[in-house]
Scaffold this active site. Structure first.
Site, PDB file in Angstrom:
ATOM      1  N   ASP A  93      -1.919  -9.441  -3.080  1.00  0.00           N
ATOM      2  CA  ASP A  93      -1.400  -9.765  -1.752  1.00  0.00           C
ATOM      3  C   ASP A  93      -2.550 -10.168  -0.844  1.00  0.00           C
ATOM      4  O   ASP A  93      -3.548  -9.447  -0.747  1.00  0.00           O
ATOM      5  CB  ASP A  93      -0.671  -8.529  -1.189  1.00  0.00           C
ATOM      6  CG  ASP A  93       0.123  -8.866   0.071  1.00  0.00           C
ATOM      7  OD1 ASP A  93       0.528 -10.033   0.234  1.00  0.00           O
ATOM      8  OD2 ASP A  93       0.334  -7.948   0.881  1.00  0.00           O
ATOM      9  N   HIS A 101      -1.325 -12.553  12.474  1.00  0.00           N
ATOM     10  CA  HIS A 101      -1.009 -11.219  11.953  1.00  0.00           C
ATOM     11  C   HIS A 101      -2.264 -10.340  11.915  1.00  0.00           C
ATOM     12  O   HIS A 101      -2.239  -9.185  12.347  1.00  0.00           O
ATOM     13  CB  HIS A 101      -0.400 -11.336  10.551  1.00  0.00           C
ATOM     14  CG  HIS A 101      -0.207 -10.013   9.869  1.00  0.00           C
ATOM     15  ND1 HIS A 101       0.740  -9.109  10.260  1.00  0.00           N
ATOM     16  CD2 HIS A 101      -0.868  -9.440   8.822  1.00  0.00           C
ATOM     17  CE1 HIS A 101       0.675  -8.030   9.485  1.00  0.00           C
ATOM     18  NE2 HIS A 101      -0.297  -8.206   8.604  1.00  0.00           N
ATOM     19  N   GLU A 121       7.410  -6.847   5.587  1.00  0.00           N
ATOM     20  CA  GLU A 121       6.457  -7.915   5.878  1.00  0.00           C
ATOM     21  C   GLU A 121       7.021  -9.209   5.332  1.00  0.00           C
ATOM     22  O   GLU A 121       7.305  -9.309   4.133  1.00  0.00           O
ATOM     23  CB  GLU A 121       5.083  -7.630   5.245  1.00  0.00           C
ATOM     24  CG  GLU A 121       4.350  -6.524   6.003  1.00  0.00           C
ATOM     25  CD  GLU A 121       2.925  -6.300   5.529  1.00  0.00           C
ATOM     26  OE1 GLU A 121       2.114  -5.794   6.316  1.00  0.00           O
ATOM     27  OE2 GLU A 121       2.623  -6.618   4.365  1.00  0.00           O
ATOM     28  N   GLU A 161       6.792 -12.599   3.891  1.00  0.00           N
ATOM     29  CA  GLU A 161       5.770 -13.358   3.159  1.00  0.00           C
ATOM     30  C   GLU A 161       6.443 -14.367   2.230  1.00  0.00           C
ATOM     31  O   GLU A 161       7.632 -14.253   1.935  1.00  0.00           O
ATOM     32  CB  GLU A 161       4.901 -12.422   2.294  1.00  0.00           C
ATOM     33  CG  GLU A 161       4.206 -11.314   3.071  1.00  0.00           C
ATOM     34  CD  GLU A 161       3.096 -10.619   2.281  1.00  0.00           C
ATOM     35  OE1 GLU A 161       2.562 -11.216   1.322  1.00  0.00           O
ATOM     36  OE2 GLU A 161       2.785  -9.462   2.630  1.00  0.00           O
ATOM     37  N   ASP A 215       7.020  -7.594   1.491  1.00  0.00           N
ATOM     38  CA  ASP A 215       6.047  -6.564   1.120  1.00  0.00           C
ATOM     39  C   ASP A 215       6.324  -5.324   1.973  1.00  0.00           C
ATOM     40  O   ASP A 215       5.648  -5.062   2.966  1.00  0.00           O
ATOM     41  CB  ASP A 215       4.627  -7.100   1.352  1.00  0.00           C
ATOM     42  CG  ASP A 215       3.566  -6.132   0.861  1.00  0.00           C
ATOM     43  OD1 ASP A 215       3.870  -5.313  -0.016  1.00  0.00           O
ATOM     44  OD2 ASP A 215       2.436  -6.205   1.370  1.00  0.00           O
ATOM     45  N   ARG A 245       4.046   2.309   7.259  1.00  0.00           N
ATOM     46  CA  ARG A 245       2.912   2.209   8.188  1.00  0.00           C
ATOM     47  C   ARG A 245       2.202   3.538   8.423  1.00  0.00           C
ATOM     48  O   ARG A 245       0.987   3.560   8.640  1.00  0.00           O
ATOM     49  CB  ARG A 245       3.385   1.656   9.534  1.00  0.00           C
ATOM     50  CG  ARG A 245       3.952   0.269   9.487  1.00  0.00           C
ATOM     51  CD  ARG A 245       2.959  -0.727   8.946  1.00  0.00           C
ATOM     52  NE  ARG A 245       3.536  -2.072   8.892  1.00  0.00           N
ATOM     53  CZ  ARG A 245       2.971  -3.083   8.261  1.00  0.00           C
ATOM     54  NH1 ARG A 245       1.826  -2.932   7.623  1.00  0.00           N
ATOM     55  NH2 ARG A 245       3.548  -4.259   8.244  1.00  0.00           N
ATOM     56  N   GLN A 251       0.162   4.222   5.420  1.00  0.00           N
ATOM     57  CA  GLN A 251      -0.911   3.229   5.383  1.00  0.00           C
ATOM     58  C   GLN A 251      -2.055   3.597   6.303  1.00  0.00           C
ATOM     59  O   GLN A 251      -3.226   3.535   5.931  1.00  0.00           O
ATOM     60  CB  GLN A 251      -0.335   1.857   5.775  1.00  0.00           C
ATOM     61  CG  GLN A 251      -1.362   0.729   5.761  1.00  0.00           C
ATOM     62  CD  GLN A 251      -0.737  -0.617   6.127  1.00  0.00           C
ATOM     63  OE1 GLN A 251       0.472  -0.728   6.293  1.00  0.00           O
ATOM     64  NE2 GLN A 251      -1.568  -1.629   6.236  1.00  0.00           N
ATOM     65  N   LYS A 265       2.159   0.573   0.109  1.00  0.00           N
ATOM     66  CA  LYS A 265       2.651  -0.761  -0.238  1.00  0.00           C
ATOM     67  C   LYS A 265       3.185  -0.814  -1.657  1.00  0.00           C
ATOM     68  O   LYS A 265       3.886  -1.753  -2.016  1.00  0.00           O
ATOM     69  CB  LYS A 265       1.510  -1.788  -0.152  1.00  0.00           C
ATOM     70  CG  LYS A 265       0.800  -1.849   1.179  1.00  0.00           C
ATOM     71  CD  LYS A 265       1.399  -2.896   2.061  1.00  0.00           C
ATOM     72  CE  LYS A 265       0.564  -3.079   3.319  1.00  0.00           C
ATOM     73  NZ  LYS A 265       1.178  -4.053   4.209  1.00  0.00           N
ATOM     74  N   THR A 288       8.116  -4.118  -3.745  1.00  0.00           N
ATOM     75  CA  THR A 288       7.955  -5.448  -3.168  1.00  0.00           C
ATOM     76  C   THR A 288       9.144  -6.254  -3.670  1.00  0.00           C
ATOM     77  O   THR A 288       9.404  -6.280  -4.878  1.00  0.00           O
ATOM     78  CB  THR A 288       6.636  -6.091  -3.652  1.00  0.00           C
ATOM     79  OG1 THR A 288       5.547  -5.235  -3.285  1.00  0.00           O
ATOM     80  CG2 THR A 288       6.419  -7.466  -3.042  1.00  0.00           C
ATOM     81  N   GLU A 305       4.536  -5.467  14.419  1.00  0.00           N
ATOM     82  CA  GLU A 305       4.156  -6.401  15.477  1.00  0.00           C
ATOM     83  C   GLU A 305       5.298  -6.642  16.469  1.00  0.00           C
ATOM     84  O   GLU A 305       5.077  -6.704  17.677  1.00  0.00           O
ATOM     85  CB  GLU A 305       3.729  -7.734  14.860  1.00  0.00           C
ATOM     86  CG  GLU A 305       2.505  -7.635  13.983  1.00  0.00           C
ATOM     87  CD  GLU A 305       2.357  -8.845  13.084  1.00  0.00           C
ATOM     88  OE1 GLU A 305       2.930  -8.831  11.968  1.00  0.00           O
ATOM     89  OE2 GLU A 305       1.698  -9.818  13.500  1.00  0.00           O
TER      90      GLU A 305
HETATM   91  O1  LIG Z   1      -5.031  -4.889   8.981  1.00  0.00           O
HETATM   92  C1  LIG Z   1      -4.637  -3.916   8.324  1.00  0.00           C
HETATM   93  O2  LIG Z   1      -5.234  -2.842   8.313  1.00  0.00           O
HETATM   94  C2  LIG Z   1      -3.421  -3.995   7.503  1.00  0.00           C
HETATM   95  C3  LIG Z   1      -2.757  -5.118   7.270  1.00  0.00           C
HETATM   96  C4  LIG Z   1      -1.535  -5.144   6.505  1.00  0.00           C
HETATM   97  O3  LIG Z   1      -0.836  -4.165   6.301  1.00  0.00           O
HETATM   98  C5  LIG Z   1      -1.079  -6.433   6.005  1.00  0.00           C
HETATM   99  C6  LIG Z   1      -1.131  -6.662   4.531  1.00  0.00           C
HETATM  100  O4  LIG Z   1      -0.488  -6.065   3.654  1.00  0.00           O
HETATM  101  C7  LIG Z   1      -1.620  -8.009   4.241  1.00  0.00           C
HETATM  102  C8  LIG Z   1      -0.671  -8.999   4.836  1.00  0.00           C
HETATM  103  O5  LIG Z   1       0.518  -8.927   4.508  1.00  0.00           O
HETATM  104  O6  LIG Z   1      -1.097  -9.875   5.598  1.00  0.00           O
HETATM  105 CA   LIG Z   2       1.440  -7.698   2.837  1.00  0.00          CA
HETATM  106 MG   LIG Z   3       4.430  -4.286  -1.498  1.00  0.00          MG
END
Ligand SMILES: O=C(O)/C=C/C(=O)CC(=O)CC(=O)O
Ligand SMILES: [Ca+2]
Ligand SMILES: [Mg+2]
Length: 415
Positions: free
Chosen positions: A124, A131, A197, A199, A231, A235, A238, A251, A255, A362
């Site tokens: 990914d 973003h 997400e 994508e 995706d 959060r 994460q 993640k 997916t 976002e």
């Molecule tokens: O910037 C971060 O810490 C995290 C970003 C993401 O979660 C996004 C990711 O999975 C990549 C993307 O989809 O652009």
């Molecule tokens: Ca992603």
């Molecule tokens: Mg995923």
């Protein structure tokens, strides 16, 4: 160009598209390869059996597209051209043979669509500047939202291929470690900040050997086609786990991808310039020509079974800063090999206006500005029973080359 199989202007599957997928029916439960046309599926195994395709039916009597893809780019292209010819409004061969039509066409309504690929690896990327800027502002430092490497490297991470599922697969809310803002220690529990997400993904059609990077000038020939991709992201998991190696359980639980793979030939008329890159990337990432694609994208959220789906995001793929060929050149520049069926996610596709943000993180600014839905409820993140559906299409003159939909419903956590 027109087909004798009708496709109204808003259909995603006119003769200009002809995406490949894998389907089965109640009458014939063996998964096999088909092409979407209008509201029908053209059964390529049945078509090959009738002698109207030069390829053996065995390559289409497979539960994935991998064997077909392995025959090489010339074969993908010539097969699609033969199918296009057979489906033309003025070609009588299939059009006027009712017995054959009964054998080779299945109504999409009656088809079960399967995960179309065996996916050896999933990567990914993180290629939307908007973003990356938004997440950097929220998770790190708004004054230095874009990290110093971002304009030089198409940032990515190795995702988890085993949990890629086809559209329509329901998913359990993940469990995991989360650290609440006012707590000293983490707790184990159900994710409270479940997100999507938006994508796209591209599929490797021509592999490269270990130690042999793909040159950016040839990278496009290695791509079989594209899908829509969600995706799913936890959060809260994460934010606690991602330092310093990036996302893991947040993640990897799932997916989702769309069932039809749209070929690069079908997307060719919709090429556009990708955004200008400043600073200029290193030579191995420099490209010429038009390397973006004009793909309109939308996300709808359906809050529970009785409510109507509501569009909560509208954006376009053409805003992506790093292109697919740059991602592939970068992925392999170290000598890393790719395999047929590998899935490469674009990264979340966000535009510059708030309604173009490709994640709830976002859209609600980490829950600070919840969305108000038509049923009177509010959403900061996804609730149990919510269904998220993403769609996308290229707009031609009186027709669309579309991706269909990737959807998924969230079920309660195992607890
Ligand atoms: O910037 C971060 O810490 C995290 C970003 C993401 O979660 C996004 C990711 O999975 C990549 C993307 O989809 O652009
Ligand atoms: Ca992603
Ligand atoms: Mg995923």
């Amino acid at each position: 160009m027109k087909s004798f199989v009708p496709a109204p202007p808003e259909s995603h599957f006119p003769i200009q598209n002809l995406p490949f997928g894998v389907f089965s029916t109640a009458a014939n439960p063996a998964p096999r390869v088909g092409v979407a046309i209008g509201d029908q599926v053209l059964d390529l195994a049945a078509l090959a059996e009738s002698g109207l395709l030069t390829l053996s039916r065995e390559v289409f009597r497979q539960p994935t597209l991998n064997a077909f893809i392995a025959l090489g780019r010339q074969t993908w292209r010539s097969t699609r051209a033969s199918i296009s010819e057979l489906l033309r409004h003025d070609n009588l061969q299939l059009r006027d043979n009712q017995a054959l039509r009964d054998k080779v066409f299945v109504a999409q309504e009656q088809a079960t669509l399967h995960l179309p690929l065996e996916i050896p690896g999933y990567t990914d990327f993180y290629s939307s500047k908007e973003h990356a800027t938004n997440v950097g502002s929220m998770f790190r430092d708004p004054a230095n939202a874009l990290l110093p490497n971002w304009l030089h490297i198409p940032i990515g991470y190795n995702g988890r291929a085993s949990s890629v599922v086809v559209s329509g697969t329901p998913l359990q809310r993940p469990m995991g470690q989360l650290k609440l803002p006012d707590a000293d220690a983490p707790v184990f529990g159900a994710c409270r900040k479940l997100d999507f997400e938006l994508e796209t993904g591209f599929i490797i059609g021509q592999p490269n050997a270990l130690g042999e990077p793909i040159d950016i000038a040839n990278a496009e020939q290695h791509i079989f086609g594209m899908v829509l991709l969600n995706d799913w992201s936890a959060r809260d998991l994460q934010q606690w786990e991602y330092v310093p190696l990036g996302p893991f359980n947040s993640k990897s639980f799932a997916t989702s991808i769309s069932p039809w793979v749209v070929t690069m030939d079908a997307l060719e008329p919709f090429r556009v310039d990708s955004p200008a890159q400043q600073p200029q990337p290193l030579p191995y990432l420099q490209q010429s020509g038009k390397n973006g694609y004009d793909i309109t994208l939308e996300v709808a959220l359906q809050p529970g079974a009785v409510a109507q789906p509501q569009t909560i995001c509208r954006t376009n793929f053409k805003a992506m800063y790093w292109t697919m060929v740059q991602q592939l050149a970068h992925h392999t520049v170290s000598g890393c090999n790719t395999r047929i069926g590998d899935l490469m996610g674009s990264g979340t596709i966000s535009g510059s206006t708030p309604e173009a943000y490709g994640s709830l993180l976002e859209l609600t600014w980490n829950g600070k500005n919840p969305l108000s839905l038509a049923d009177g409820s509010q959403r900061s993140f996804i609730q149990d029973g919510d269904e998220v559906a993403m769609t996308g299409w290229c707009q031609g003159d009186g027709y669309r080359v579309g991706f269909g939909v990737v959807s998924g419903k969230i079920l309660p956590a195992r607890g």
